[in-house]
Design a protein around this motif. Sequence first.
Motif, PDB file in Angstrom:
ATOM      1  N   LEU A  23      36.402  33.216  25.991  1.00 41.92           N
ATOM      2  CA  LEU A  23      35.929  33.599  27.327  1.00 41.92           C
ATOM      3  C   LEU A  23      35.805  35.111  27.440  1.00 41.92           C
ATOM      4  CD1 LEU A  23      35.093  32.849  30.167  1.00 41.92           C
ATOM      5  CD2 LEU A  23      37.484  32.782  30.815  1.00 41.92           C
ATOM      6  N   LEU A  65      37.887  25.222  31.502  1.00 44.79           N
ATOM      7  CA  LEU A  65      39.033  25.214  30.579  1.00 44.79           C
ATOM      8  C   LEU A  65      39.372  26.632  30.147  1.00 44.79           C
ATOM      9  CD1 LEU A  65      38.269  22.170  28.245  1.00 44.79           C
ATOM     10  CD2 LEU A  65      40.293  22.457  29.687  1.00 44.79           C
ATOM     11  N   ALA A  66      38.335  27.361  29.780  1.00 49.33           N
ATOM     12  CA  ALA A  66      38.557  28.719  29.289  1.00 49.33           C
ATOM     13  C   ALA A  66      39.119  29.599  30.393  1.00 49.33           C
ATOM     14  CB  ALA A  66      37.241  29.300  28.758  1.00 49.33           C
ATOM     15  N   THR A  67      38.637  29.405  31.624  1.00 48.83           N
ATOM     16  CA  THR A  67      39.147  30.196  32.752  1.00 48.83           C
ATOM     17  C   THR A  67      40.626  29.916  32.959  1.00 48.83           C
ATOM     18  OG1 THR A  67      36.975  30.071  33.798  1.00 48.83           O
ATOM     19  CG2 THR A  67      38.814  30.738  35.194  1.00 48.83           C
ATOM     20  N   ARG A  68      40.983  28.640  32.914  1.00 53.74           N
ATOM     21  CA  ARG A  68      42.389  28.283  33.109  1.00 53.74           C
ATOM     22  C   ARG A  68      43.232  28.849  31.960  1.00 53.74           C
ATOM     23  NH1 ARG A  68      43.280  22.488  32.758  1.00 53.74           N
ATOM     24  NH2 ARG A  68      41.421  22.438  34.047  1.00 53.74           N
ATOM     25  N   MET A  74      29.119  19.757  29.807  1.00 49.95           N
ATOM     26  CA  MET A  74      30.182  20.175  28.906  1.00 49.95           C
ATOM     27  C   MET A  74      30.475  21.667  29.050  1.00 49.95           C
ATOM     28  SD  MET A  74      30.472  19.959  24.776  1.00 49.95           S
ATOM     29  CE  MET A  74      30.553  18.200  24.666  1.00 49.95           C
ATOM     30  N   SER A  75      29.414  22.461  29.268  1.00 45.53           N
ATOM     31  CA  SER A  75      29.646  23.892  29.385  1.00 45.53           C
ATOM     32  C   SER A  75      30.445  24.185  30.644  1.00 45.53           C
ATOM     33  CB  SER A  75      28.314  24.647  29.398  1.00 45.53           C
ATOM     34  OG  SER A  75      27.542  24.209  30.506  1.00 45.53           O
ATOM     35  N   ASP A  76      30.258  23.360  31.710  1.00 48.42           N
ATOM     36  CA  ASP A  76      31.073  23.549  32.913  1.00 48.42           C
ATOM     37  C   ASP A  76      32.532  23.298  32.590  1.00 48.42           C
ATOM     38  OD1 ASP A  76      28.893  22.341  35.615  1.00 48.42           O
ATOM     39  OD2 ASP A  76      28.810  24.068  34.272  1.00 48.42           O
ATOM     40  N   ASP A  77      32.798  22.221  31.865  1.00 53.06           N
ATOM     41  CA  ASP A  77      34.174  21.935  31.498  1.00 53.06           C
ATOM     42  C   ASP A  77      34.729  23.068  30.648  1.00 53.06           C
ATOM     43  OD1 ASP A  77      34.162  19.574  32.787  1.00 53.06           O
ATOM     44  OD2 ASP A  77      33.654  18.390  31.004  1.00 53.06           O
ATOM     45  N   LEU A  78      33.922  23.533  29.722  1.00 54.09           N
ATOM     46  CA  LEU A  78      34.386  24.580  28.825  1.00 54.09           C
ATOM     47  C   LEU A  78      34.697  25.845  29.612  1.00 54.09           C
ATOM     48  CD1 LEU A  78      35.000  25.516  26.000  1.00 54.09           C
ATOM     49  CD2 LEU A  78      32.562  25.988  25.656  1.00 54.09           C
ATOM     50  N   LEU A  79      33.852  26.180  30.564  1.00 47.79           N
ATOM     51  CA  LEU A  79      34.102  27.376  31.380  1.00 47.79           C
ATOM     52  C   LEU A  79      35.385  27.218  32.184  1.00 47.79           C
ATOM     53  CD1 LEU A  79      33.260  30.135  32.448  1.00 47.79           C
ATOM     54  CD2 LEU A  79      31.797  28.998  34.121  1.00 47.79           C
ATOM     55  N   LEU A 125      40.668  29.791  23.441  1.00 49.56           N
ATOM     56  CA  LEU A 125      39.771  29.652  24.593  1.00 49.56           C
ATOM     57  C   LEU A 125      39.705  30.965  25.365  1.00 49.56           C
ATOM     58  CD1 LEU A 125      40.524  26.118  26.060  1.00 49.56           C
ATOM     59  CD2 LEU A 125      38.310  26.979  25.339  1.00 49.56           C
ATOM     60  N   LEU A 139      29.002  30.757  26.465  1.00 48.47           N
ATOM     61  CA  LEU A 139      29.993  29.865  25.865  1.00 48.47           C
ATOM     62  C   LEU A 139      29.308  28.797  25.035  1.00 48.47           C
ATOM     63  CD1 LEU A 139      32.566  29.447  28.769  1.00 48.47           C
ATOM     64  CD2 LEU A 139      32.978  30.494  26.561  1.00 48.47           C
ATOM     65  N   GLN A 140      28.209  28.294  25.555  1.00 48.89           N
ATOM     66  CA  GLN A 140      27.454  27.291  24.796  1.00 48.89           C
ATOM     67  C   GLN A 140      27.015  27.855  23.467  1.00 48.89           C
ATOM     68  OE1 GLN A 140      24.151  25.897  27.149  1.00 48.89           O
ATOM     69  NE2 GLN A 140      24.859  23.807  27.073  1.00 48.89           N
ATOM     70  N   ARG A 158      28.343  30.359  31.143  1.00 48.56           N
ATOM     71  CA  ARG A 158      28.082  29.014  30.592  1.00 48.56           C
ATOM     72  C   ARG A 158      27.135  29.118  29.403  1.00 48.56           C
ATOM     73  NH1 ARG A 158      27.270  27.384  36.225  1.00 48.56           N
ATOM     74  NH2 ARG A 158      29.327  26.776  36.953  1.00 48.56           N
ATOM     75  N   PHE A 165      33.773  37.613  38.800  1.00 43.78           N
ATOM     76  CA  PHE A 165      34.281  36.423  38.131  1.00 43.78           C
ATOM     77  C   PHE A 165      35.801  36.481  37.967  1.00 43.78           C
ATOM     78  CE2 PHE A 165      34.434  32.756  35.578  1.00 43.78           C
ATOM     79  CZ  PHE A 165      35.269  33.011  34.510  1.00 43.78           C
TER      80      PHE A 165
END
Lengths: 197, 284
Positions: free
Chosen positions: A137, B8-11, B1-6, A133, A191-192, A188, A152
């Motif tokens: 990112l 998750l990836a940030t964390r 889903m992309s919000d969750d992914l962002l 992940l 990532l998509q 976003r 960011f």
Amino acid sequence: MDGSVERSLQMTVPLESHALGPSAREGLAAGDLDALARLYEQHHEAVRRFARRFVGEETAEDLVHDTFLSLPRALGRWNGTGSLRTFLIGIALNHARHHVRAAARKRAAMQRFAAEPPGPAQSPQDALDQRQLSELLLRAMDTLSFDHRSAFVLCDVEERPAAEVAELLGIPEATVRTRLFHARQKLRTALQRRGAR
Amino acid sequence: MSDDLLELATRALRETSEAPNPRAGATRARLLASAERQTARRRGWTLRALLLGAGLLASGTAMAAHVAGGVPELLRALTPSWVQPAAQRTHKPAHKPARPLHAPASNRVLPAPAPPASAAPPSVTPMEPSAAQLDASSAPRHASERAHSPRKPRAKRTERAARAPRVESSPDAMGKAAPATPTESVAAPRPVERPSIAPELALFRHAERLHRAKSPDALSAWDAYLKLAPNGALAPEARYNRALCLVRMQRYDEARAALTPFAAATPGAYRQREARALLEHLPR
């Protein structure tokens, strides 16, 4: 006096923690390696964390090295207010411009020569572990401009308040929020796109 | 889903960057080696610049001395005549040609000048000015006056000679008396005096030592530093540590007044968070 006040009192006297004492400052200016080594021991973890979050593992150590190497000269610009650690992050941010491109090229090259092609889209929670992940990112962040990337990383990844980020970047707080908004939108989208490959 | 992914990836990025890095020691060694090389290089450049400067100065001085006819002559030529005592000025070398201060009179629109009796040829050196010259030269010479006054080849020197008695008897522009002896007139230029920060640092270190030892004298030591350098480089640290002394001495009202400026500063400012925490916990 209760314990919380006592604990606060104990935090302040060593000058080399948040401020920079005159002896350390003189030593650094004179090229004293011991003074530089002591500062490295105190602050390298924070600077390395920022470096890894900003440019990734590929060039983080180079960024840490360059940050501390330029500290003695950069101290001439420091007015002594604020935390030394924050000042170091500011130096790292300036140096990061040169490292971001190199890191992005390395990541792109690694991806091209990877042994296995990326698999089909799966649920993120199932397929990707922490490391993957992070890599995902970082590659998405490579599509951002330096300004958006800074906003960011400092706001969302480092979780610094917008006011502090504004002071670090030398821009108004409203500009920080605007850049953050655009950065999130682009990430976003990126990532998509990458998650679907 | 992309919000969750962002999110998750940030964390994930935040957490993976927290892991200790085994390369920290290697980076430290590389940093110190680079710093040492940088310092050596800077010292080398400084030494080279100093040597070059010294060489240029020496060769320039030798050349100028050769042209002037020796070092004493060079020093005399470099010293302004108002610094030189009158006795020295009478011994100007005969062979030195006089240079007119301004353009020759023929280039200006002037009434036909009558050369004054005191305009001697360059080989003669009349250093004692007449009373008429003294009167004429003591007034400030504005451009209009100069345009209408007769031009003399040695006007500059005789003017200076005429003014010398007046200057000698009064302080110069800097408010100091003009030097009276030849040795003073050829003295090296006074170096620019910069205020030393050594007393400020000494006071700060003294107060810091007392503060670490929790001595009751720490407060007066911080006061002494702030009296000497209220806007010094370490004044914020001194003010904050002074506030801590007041807390230790249970002078809470004064401590509150001293901590309030720090607590009221913008978030992230020096000791803002600590000052706020202290203020909240101070007894009423």
